[in-house]
Design a protein around this motif. Structure first.
Motif, PDB file in Angstrom:
ATOM      1  N   PRO A  76       1.009  -1.075   0.376  1.00  0.00           N
ATOM      2  CA  PRO A  76      -0.471  -0.088   0.430  1.00  0.00           C
ATOM      3  C   PRO A  76       1.226   1.332  -0.160  1.00  0.00           C
ATOM      4  O   PRO A  76       2.279   1.570   1.064  1.00  0.00           O
ATOM      5  CB  PRO A  76      -1.019  -0.200   1.447  1.00  0.00           C
ATOM      6  CG  PRO A  76       0.101  -1.015   1.642  1.00  0.00           C
ATOM      7  CD  PRO A  76       0.354  -2.082   1.232  1.00  0.00           C
ATOM      8  N   PRO A  77       0.721   2.421  -0.652  1.00  0.00           N
ATOM      9  CA  PRO A  77       1.325   3.459  -0.390  1.00  0.00           C
ATOM     10  C   PRO A  77       1.619   4.221   0.924  1.00  0.00           C
ATOM     11  O   PRO A  77       0.814   4.599   1.393  1.00  0.00           O
ATOM     12  CB  PRO A  77       0.280   4.458  -1.395  1.00  0.00           C
ATOM     13  CG  PRO A  77      -0.826   4.309  -1.968  1.00  0.00           C
ATOM     14  CD  PRO A  77      -0.788   2.001  -1.156  1.00  0.00           C
ATOM     15  N   LYS A  78       2.719   4.154   0.655  1.00  0.00           N
ATOM     16  CA  LYS A  78       2.815   5.239   2.295  1.00  0.00           C
ATOM     17  C   LYS A  78       2.607   6.484   2.665  1.00  0.00           C
ATOM     18  O   LYS A  78       2.897   7.191   1.066  1.00  0.00           O
ATOM     19  CB  LYS A  78       4.447   4.480   2.758  1.00  0.00           C
ATOM     20  CG  LYS A  78       5.016   3.310   2.689  1.00  0.00           C
ATOM     21  CD  LYS A  78       6.614   2.815   2.780  1.00  0.00           C
ATOM     22  CE  LYS A  78       6.491   1.461   3.117  1.00  0.00           C
ATOM     23  NZ  LYS A  78       7.896   1.354   3.089  1.00  0.00           N
ATOM     24  N   VAL A  79       2.031   6.749   3.546  1.00  0.00           N
ATOM     25  CA  VAL A  79       2.537   8.259   3.973  1.00  0.00           C
ATOM     26  C   VAL A  79       3.536   9.020   4.421  1.00  0.00           C
ATOM     27  O   VAL A  79       3.420   9.433   5.739  1.00  0.00           O
ATOM     28  CB  VAL A  79       0.931   8.742   4.122  1.00  0.00           C
ATOM     29  CG1 VAL A  79       0.957  10.121   4.090  1.00  0.00           C
ATOM     30  CG2 VAL A  79      -0.133   7.620   4.349  1.00  0.00           C
ATOM     31  N   GLY A 136     -12.641  -2.193   9.231  1.00  0.00           N
ATOM     32  CA  GLY A 136     -12.045  -1.380   8.392  1.00  0.00           C
ATOM     33  C   GLY A 136     -11.367  -1.276   9.555  1.00  0.00           C
ATOM     34  O   GLY A 136      -9.343  -1.179   9.505  1.00  0.00           O
ATOM     35  N   LEU A 137     -11.336  -0.674  10.452  1.00  0.00           N
ATOM     36  CA  LEU A 137     -10.269  -0.382  11.971  1.00  0.00           C
ATOM     37  C   LEU A 137     -10.006  -1.087  11.632  1.00  0.00           C
ATOM     38  O   LEU A 137      -8.201  -1.388  12.453  1.00  0.00           O
ATOM     39  CB  LEU A 137     -11.312   0.286  13.481  1.00  0.00           C
ATOM     40  CG  LEU A 137     -12.498   1.262  12.405  1.00  0.00           C
ATOM     41  CD1 LEU A 137     -13.077   1.902  14.100  1.00  0.00           C
ATOM     42  CD2 LEU A 137     -11.175   2.914  12.592  1.00  0.00           C
ATOM     43  N   GLY A 167      -8.074  -3.348   9.782  1.00  0.00           N
ATOM     44  CA  GLY A 167      -7.323  -3.463   9.199  1.00  0.00           C
ATOM     45  C   GLY A 167      -6.257  -1.619   9.590  1.00  0.00           C
ATOM     46  O   GLY A 167      -4.928  -2.165   9.532  1.00  0.00           O
ATOM     47  N   LEU A 168      -7.025  -1.116   9.847  1.00  0.00           N
ATOM     48  CA  LEU A 168      -5.801   0.107   9.977  1.00  0.00           C
ATOM     49  C   LEU A 168      -5.171   0.052  11.407  1.00  0.00           C
ATOM     50  O   LEU A 168      -4.436   0.528  11.202  1.00  0.00           O
ATOM     51  CB  LEU A 168      -7.187   1.392  10.120  1.00  0.00           C
ATOM     52  CG  LEU A 168      -6.350   2.440   9.496  1.00  0.00           C
ATOM     53  CD1 LEU A 168      -6.662   3.098   8.412  1.00  0.00           C
ATOM     54  CD2 LEU A 168      -7.787   3.903   9.530  1.00  0.00           C
ATOM     55  N   ASN A 214      -2.041  -1.672  10.439  1.00  0.00           N
ATOM     56  CA  ASN A 214      -1.196  -1.933   9.684  1.00  0.00           C
ATOM     57  C   ASN A 214      -0.618  -0.538   9.710  1.00  0.00           C
ATOM     58  O   ASN A 214       0.733  -0.458  10.067  1.00  0.00           O
ATOM     59  CB  ASN A 214      -2.009  -1.198   7.862  1.00  0.00           C
ATOM     60  CG  ASN A 214      -1.241  -1.007   7.023  1.00  0.00           C
ATOM     61  OD1 ASN A 214      -0.746  -2.647   6.513  1.00  0.00           O
ATOM     62  ND2 ASN A 214      -1.487  -0.818   5.971  1.00  0.00           N
ATOM     63  N   PHE A 255      -8.874   4.510   5.527  1.00  0.00           N
ATOM     64  CA  PHE A 255     -10.057   4.031   6.688  1.00  0.00           C
ATOM     65  C   PHE A 255     -11.066   2.666   4.810  1.00  0.00           C
ATOM     66  O   PHE A 255     -10.920   2.044   5.586  1.00  0.00           O
ATOM     67  CB  PHE A 255     -11.399   4.658   7.228  1.00  0.00           C
ATOM     68  CG  PHE A 255     -12.101   3.601   7.662  1.00  0.00           C
ATOM     69  CD1 PHE A 255     -12.086   3.025   8.768  1.00  0.00           C
ATOM     70  CD2 PHE A 255     -13.591   4.226   6.782  1.00  0.00           C
ATOM     71  CE1 PHE A 255     -13.074   2.119   9.020  1.00  0.00           C
ATOM     72  CE2 PHE A 255     -14.414   3.624   7.396  1.00  0.00           C
ATOM     73  CZ  PHE A 255     -14.799   2.696   7.886  1.00  0.00           C
ATOM     74  N   ARG A 281      -9.514   2.056   2.724  1.00  0.00           N
ATOM     75  CA  ARG A 281      -8.578   0.717   1.731  1.00  0.00           C
ATOM     76  C   ARG A 281      -8.381  -0.384   2.971  1.00  0.00           C
ATOM     77  O   ARG A 281      -8.511  -1.297   1.904  1.00  0.00           O
ATOM     78  CB  ARG A 281      -7.954   1.961   1.493  1.00  0.00           C
ATOM     79  CG  ARG A 281      -6.395   0.575   1.335  1.00  0.00           C
ATOM     80  CD  ARG A 281      -4.994   1.334   0.782  1.00  0.00           C
ATOM     81  NE  ARG A 281      -4.941   0.930   2.231  1.00  0.00           N
ATOM     82  CZ  ARG A 281      -3.562   1.837   2.496  1.00  0.00           C
ATOM     83  NH1 ARG A 281      -2.986   2.601   2.128  1.00  0.00           N
ATOM     84  NH2 ARG A 281      -2.870   1.228   4.252  1.00  0.00           N
ATOM     85  N   SER A 282      -9.212   0.023   3.805  1.00  0.00           N
ATOM     86  CA  SER A 282      -8.529  -0.641   4.666  1.00  0.00           C
ATOM     87  C   SER A 282      -9.805  -1.745   5.305  1.00  0.00           C
ATOM     88  O   SER A 282      -9.473  -2.728   5.691  1.00  0.00           O
ATOM     89  CB  SER A 282      -9.004  -0.527   6.241  1.00  0.00           C
ATOM     90  OG  SER A 282      -7.084   0.491   6.135  1.00  0.00           O
ATOM     91  N   VAL A 283     -11.439  -1.513   4.725  1.00  0.00           N
ATOM     92  CA  VAL A 283     -12.119  -2.481   4.825  1.00  0.00           C
ATOM     93  C   VAL A 283     -12.287  -3.289   3.729  1.00  0.00           C
ATOM     94  O   VAL A 283     -11.950  -2.946   2.894  1.00  0.00           O
ATOM     95  CB  VAL A 283     -13.663  -1.492   4.005  1.00  0.00           C
ATOM     96  CG1 VAL A 283     -14.535  -2.316   4.387  1.00  0.00           C
ATOM     97  CG2 VAL A 283     -13.555  -0.133   5.591  1.00  0.00           C
ATOM     98  N   ASP A 342      -0.148   8.561  -5.486  1.00  0.00           N
ATOM     99  CA  ASP A 342       0.455   8.814  -5.828  1.00  0.00           C
ATOM    100  C   ASP A 342       2.025   8.839  -6.179  1.00  0.00           C
ATOM    101  O   ASP A 342       2.466   9.641  -6.371  1.00  0.00           O
ATOM    102  CB  ASP A 342       1.426   7.240  -4.917  1.00  0.00           C
ATOM    103  CG  ASP A 342       1.597   6.732  -3.187  1.00  0.00           C
ATOM    104  OD1 ASP A 342       1.074   8.190  -3.109  1.00  0.00           O
ATOM    105  OD2 ASP A 342       2.440   6.108  -3.145  1.00  0.00           O
TER     106      ASP A 342
END
Lengths: 293, 278
Positions: free
Chosen positions: A9-12, A264-265, A267-268, A271, B105, B107-109, B147
């Motif tokens: 996943p693209p990094k911030v 979703g939370l 996963g967030l 990560n 968020f 993306r993580s779902v 990106d």
């Protein structure tokens, strides 16, 4: 092989060369704490966006264009969301999903990293297995589910097996890639100084492959949750996905959406934790090369 | 001609090196399962028979067409929308900062978690499946486009600004080509996502599709049929990813060539300048 790391996943990562628009204005320096001020403004904007999303949601609900099964009013979801937090059923489901995902992940680390190292340092074996690995990587493991359910039943073991067969590939690929990618100058140096095999492995190959393997593990960790939830949705194995699918068939779409938000939370958060852990243990690498990317 | 002849044995050797293991494994499966009486591991020959009869007399052909058209339409929609929105967000740094937590968020779902809700609400037909695939594939394309747009070297941006290059021309000649490698990477990720969503949505509930075929075979204890469908999905996933890689090599040849020469930004600058001159 460059394909595999694009999966991450693209990094911030804040790019020092490109500050955001307002930061470029020199007159900003005159204000007291411009960074803090910008931060507050940003959070305000984000809150406004959240309100806007809820507003749009309510409008869509009120318009009646979509059935309330798909778009229940957000306050219903909010009530369910809060209700789940104090519901032992939810915590049991979360524990079940997490444990299957993490056991599957742990197994694929145990298998993927050593096998990847081995294939990475033996080019002949790497070439022989390349086709097989490509096949495995592009195989949608979830398609194995009906067969697996027949063989193992809708059980936790079955879920672990499916998660494992899905997430072992990114770890394997990243590890191979890391072990193979040694700077030619370093490779020549090792050869010139006749550095013994064992020493070379532990001091050159392993440190070189580690950041890549960790990136693979991070990709695999997010994927493991996705696969675990997907398996549960289809097989109704107990867990977040199973509860979610059952809530939907029981005519409680708000409850199902609350489960979606929680997943979703999860996963967030996972990560984020892995990202921080990676920075902590392999920070030396991120500073030098930008995180094994 | 003589060099081709000289190269031939080497290439043959390389090919053999790549396929021998798969061939051995397939042969092992074929012979070890030949006399299998286990319900769950039918002989490979029987699985192959199911596959052939699925195509000749069964619904397999229709299922493959159904699944493939779903995923192709879904990905096409996701790519168009993802690139358009991604360029918008990537160009407007402030907007990106505001939206960032929301994008992280979503993306993580787990996309497959939405399948029961969407299918439960919209029915088991073809359209909800295409929506689901498009929705799930939208995010990787979007995030990669953002990106890619952001990775354009600041000098290139400044140059475009100094020359007052109009926005549409800038997006077409600078932003889009510069972001293209990332966009293509995003589409490749979304291809994998799309195949999973395709299969899950069909297994969950459908009237056609390969996932539906596997599920029907499985629930009627036609194990060799279920294995046949599973192998077919694997082959399809592999073929899709291989054909995408070929497509990628064609469209991005300039990028792979230039990446070997120098860093991205510089090559893109000269390239876009050369293009602008024409």
């Amino acid at each position: 092989m460059a394909i595999s790391e694009k999966l991450s996943p693209p990094k911030v990562v804040p790019d020092p060369k490109r500050p955001s628009g307002p930061a470029r204005r020199p007159d900003q320096k005159r204000f007291a704490g411009p960074a803090r001020r910008r931060k507050i403004a940003l959070v305000m904007w984000q809150l406004a966006t959240a309100v806007l999303i809820l507003l749009v949601w309510t409008l869509v609900y009120a318009s009646g264009y979509f059935s309330p099964d798909l778009v229940p009013p957000f306050w219903d979801v909010a009530v369910r969301f809060v209700g789940l937090a104090v519901d032992p059923v939810f915590w049991a489901a979360l524990a079940a999903t997490m444990s299957s995902a993490l056991v599957g992940l742990a197994l694929s680390i145990v298998v993927g990293v050593p096998v990847g190292m081995f294939l990475g340092i033996t080019p002949a074996f790497y070439r022989s297995t390349q086709f097989l690995i490509d096949l495995g990587r592009s195989f949608p493991v979830i398609a194995l589910l009906p067969v697996m359910v027949l063989m193992l039943g809708a059980t936790r073991e079955m879920e672990v097996v499916v998660v494992f067969s899905g997430v072992v590939w990114p770890i394997l690929l990243q590890t191979i890639y890391g072990a193979r990618r040694i700077d030619p100058v370093i490779a020549d140096t090792v050869r010139s100084y006749r550095i013994p095999m064992g020493l070379k492995f532990f001091k050159v190959v392993l440190p070189n492959a580690a950041p890549f393997a960790v990136t693979g593990i991070r990709i695999a960790a997010s994927a493991s949750i996705l696969i675990a939830v997907g398996v549960e949705v289809l097989s109704l194995t107990p867990g977040m996905g199973g509860n979610l699918a059952r809530a939907q068939t029981d005519g409680a779409p708000a409850l199902a959406l609350a489960y979606v938000i929680y997943s979703g939370l999860v996963g967030l958060v996972l990560n984020k934790i892995l990202w921080l852990a990676e920075g902590r243990f392999l920070g030396w690498n991120r500073r030098v090369t930008g995180g094994g990317q | 001609m003589s060099t081709i002849l000289a190269e031939a044995p080497k290439q043959l050797g390389r090919l053999l090196e790549q396929v021998w293991l798969v061939a051995v494994l397939a042969a092992a499966w074929w012979f070890l399962s030949a006399n299998s009486t286990s319900v769950y591991f039918p002989p490979l020959s029987k699985i192959m028979q199911s596959l052939v009869s699925g195509f000749t007399t069964g619904t397999m052909m229709r299922d493959v067409v159904f699944s493939l058209s779903n995923i192709l339409i879904g990905i096409a929609v996701a790519t168009v929308l993802g690139v358009a929105v991604g360029i918008l967000i990537g160009e407007l740094e402030r907007l990106r900062q505001v939206l960032d937590p929301f994008l992280q968020f979503v993306r993580s779902v787990p996309q497959s978690a939405l399948i029961p809700i969407v299918i439960g609400a919209l029915g088991i037909g073809q359209a909800p499946k295409i929506y689901m695939i498009a929705f799930a594939c939208f995010w990787p394309v979007l995030l990669n486009t953002i990106d890619g747009v952001r990775s354009i070297a600041p000098e290139v941006r400044d140059m475009a600004k100094s020359y007052r290059i109009p926005t549409t021309l800038r997006i077409r000649r600078i932003v889009l080509p510069a972001a293209l490698p990332q966009i293509v990477a995003g589409v490749r990720v979304s291809l994998a996502v799309g195949v999973v969503i395709m299969v899950v949505s069909e297994i969950f509930s459908a009237v056609a599709g390969i996932g539906h075929y596997i599920n029907m075979a499985g629930s009627s204890f036609d194990i060799s049929g279920a294995w046949a469908g599973t192998l077919l999905v694997g082959a399809l996933g592999y073929l899709l990813s291989v054909s995408f890689i070929l497509f990628e090599k064609g469209t991005l040849r300039w990028y792979f060539d230039s990446a070997a020469l120098a860093s991205h930004g510089r090559i893109k600058t000269t390239r876009s300048r050369r293009k602008a001159k024409k």
